[in-house]
Design a protein around this motif. Structure first.
Motif, PDB file in Angstrom:
ATOM      1  N   ARG A 122      15.666 -12.459  99.446  1.00  0.00           N
ATOM      2  CA  ARG A 122      14.302 -12.008  99.141  1.00  0.00           C
ATOM      3  C   ARG A 122      13.844 -12.591  97.805  1.00  0.00           C
ATOM      4  NH1 ARG A 122      10.794  -7.540 100.018  1.00  0.00           N
ATOM      5  NH2 ARG A 122       9.821  -6.852  98.079  1.00  0.00           N
ATOM      6  N   PRO A 123      12.649 -13.219  97.764  1.00  0.00           N
ATOM      7  CA  PRO A 123      12.193 -13.850  96.528  1.00  0.00           C
ATOM      8  C   PRO A 123      11.485 -12.896  95.561  1.00  0.00           C
ATOM      9  CG  PRO A 123      10.670 -14.344  98.265  1.00  0.00           C
ATOM     10  CD  PRO A 123      11.783 -13.561  98.890  1.00  0.00           C
ATOM     11  N   ARG A 124      11.008 -11.774  96.058  1.00  0.00           N
ATOM     12  CA  ARG A 124      10.228 -10.871  95.204  1.00  0.00           C
ATOM     13  C   ARG A 124      11.063  -9.687  94.738  1.00  0.00           C
ATOM     14  NH1 ARG A 124       4.422 -10.612  98.269  1.00  0.00           N
ATOM     15  NH2 ARG A 124       3.992 -12.835  98.088  1.00  0.00           N
ATOM     16  N   GLY A 125      10.691  -9.141  93.598  1.00  0.00           N
ATOM     17  CA  GLY A 125      11.386  -7.974  93.069  1.00  0.00           C
ATOM     18  C   GLY A 125      12.804  -8.294  92.647  1.00  0.00           C
ATOM     19  N   TYR A 126      13.013  -9.484  92.113  1.00  0.00           N
ATOM     20  CA  TYR A 126      14.349  -9.941  91.721  1.00  0.00           C
ATOM     21  C   TYR A 126      14.741  -9.331  90.379  1.00  0.00           C
ATOM     22  CZ  TYR A 126      18.092 -13.192  90.499  1.00  0.00           C
ATOM     23  OH  TYR A 126      19.299 -13.742  90.150  1.00  0.00           O
ATOM     24  N   MET A 127      15.949  -8.791  90.296  1.00  0.00           N
ATOM     25  CA  MET A 127      16.460  -8.207  89.056  1.00  0.00           C
ATOM     26  C   MET A 127      17.549  -9.135  88.522  1.00  0.00           C
ATOM     27  SD  MET A 127      16.668  -4.313  90.460  1.00  0.00           S
ATOM     28  CE  MET A 127      16.948  -3.491  88.922  1.00  0.00           C
ATOM     29  N   ARG A 128      17.261  -9.833  87.431  1.00  0.00           N
ATOM     30  CA  ARG A 128      18.173 -10.831  86.885  1.00  0.00           C
ATOM     31  C   ARG A 128      19.522 -10.255  86.490  1.00  0.00           C
ATOM     32  NH1 ARG A 128      15.665 -15.777  84.149  1.00  0.00           N
ATOM     33  NH2 ARG A 128      13.587 -15.782  85.009  1.00  0.00           N
ATOM     34  N   GLN A 129      19.512  -9.063  85.948  1.00  0.00           N
ATOM     35  CA  GLN A 129      20.740  -8.446  85.457  1.00  0.00           C
ATOM     36  C   GLN A 129      21.770  -8.283  86.582  1.00  0.00           C
ATOM     37  OE1 GLN A 129      20.071  -4.718  83.503  1.00  0.00           O
ATOM     38  NE2 GLN A 129      22.195  -4.481  82.884  1.00  0.00           N
ATOM     39  N   PHE A 130      21.298  -8.026  87.795  1.00  0.00           N
ATOM     40  CA  PHE A 130      22.195  -7.805  88.919  1.00  0.00           C
ATOM     41  C   PHE A 130      22.226  -8.964  89.910  1.00  0.00           C
ATOM     42  CE2 PHE A 130      20.719  -3.687  87.397  1.00  0.00           C
ATOM     43  CZ  PHE A 130      21.933  -3.051  87.155  1.00  0.00           C
ATOM     44  N   GLY A 131      21.196  -9.805  89.902  1.00  0.00           N
ATOM     45  CA  GLY A 131      21.144 -10.941  90.813  1.00  0.00           C
ATOM     46  C   GLY A 131      20.724 -10.556  92.217  1.00  0.00           C
ATOM     47  N   ILE A 132      20.130  -9.367  92.353  1.00  0.00           N
ATOM     48  CA  ILE A 132      19.678  -8.903  93.663  1.00  0.00           C
ATOM     49  C   ILE A 132      18.246  -8.385  93.548  1.00  0.00           C
ATOM     50  CG2 ILE A 132      21.965  -8.353  94.569  1.00  0.00           C
ATOM     51  CD1 ILE A 132      21.530  -5.463  93.755  1.00  0.00           C
ATOM     52  N   SER A 133      17.626  -8.152  94.706  1.00  0.00           N
ATOM     53  CA  SER A 133      16.256  -7.641  94.712  1.00  0.00           C
ATOM     54  C   SER A 133      16.258  -6.134  94.473  1.00  0.00           C
ATOM     55  CB  SER A 133      15.582  -7.946  96.045  1.00  0.00           C
ATOM     56  OG  SER A 133      16.186  -7.195  97.078  1.00  0.00           O
ATOM     57  N   ARG A 134      15.091  -5.606  94.158  1.00  0.00           N
ATOM     58  CA  ARG A 134      14.971  -4.174  93.885  1.00  0.00           C
ATOM     59  C   ARG A 134      15.278  -3.339  95.123  1.00  0.00           C
ATOM     60  NH1 ARG A 134      10.608  -2.205  96.226  1.00  0.00           N
ATOM     61  NH2 ARG A 134       9.000  -3.657  96.897  1.00  0.00           N
ATOM     62  N   VAL A 135      14.944  -3.861  96.307  1.00  0.00           N
ATOM     63  CA  VAL A 135      15.185  -3.134  97.550  1.00  0.00           C
ATOM     64  C   VAL A 135      16.692  -3.029  97.802  1.00  0.00           C
ATOM     65  CG1 VAL A 135      14.793  -3.170 100.033  1.00  0.00           C
ATOM     66  CG2 VAL A 135      12.988  -3.891  98.491  1.00  0.00           C
ATOM     67  N   THR A 136      17.404  -4.127  97.622  1.00  0.00           N
ATOM     68  CA  THR A 136      18.848  -4.136  97.808  1.00  0.00           C
ATOM     69  C   THR A 136      19.517  -3.249  96.764  1.00  0.00           C
ATOM     70  OG1 THR A 136      18.681  -6.400  98.627  1.00  0.00           O
ATOM     71  CG2 THR A 136      20.862  -5.620  98.022  1.00  0.00           C
TER      72      THR A 136
END
Length: 84
Positions: free
Chosen positions: A52-66
């Motif tokens: 998923r390209p949107r809602g990316y959280m750099r600290q974790f490397g995953i999206s907000r939904v995940t």
């Protein structure tokens, strides 16, 4: 989409030194002749699990939904459910 991002990442790494040298020399016409995907600006952060390209959280490397799904399952330590 993930494969396309990997391909772009390889191109960026391949042309990084050449781009740097051309920028320092001020040869902008030669820079324009390089592949478009060789520019690091064209890279996009994507979730490592879903792509998923949107809602990316750099600290974790995953999206907000995940992140939210994993937090609800208790897979991320130290995260408490507040009001979501």
């Amino acid at each position: 989409m993930k494969a396309r991002e990997v391909k772009r990442q390889k191109l960026v790494e391949k042309y990084a030194e050449k781009r740097k040298a051309l920028k320092e020399a001020g040869e902008f016409e030669a820079l324009q002749k390089l592949p478009k995907n060789a520019s690091p600006v064209r890279l996009h952060n994507r979730c490592k699990l879903t792509g998923r390209p949107r809602g990316y959280m750099r600290q974790f490397g995953i999206s907000r939904v995940t992140f939210r799904e994993m937090a609800n399952q208790g897979l991320i330590p130290g995260v408490k459910k507040a009001s979501w």
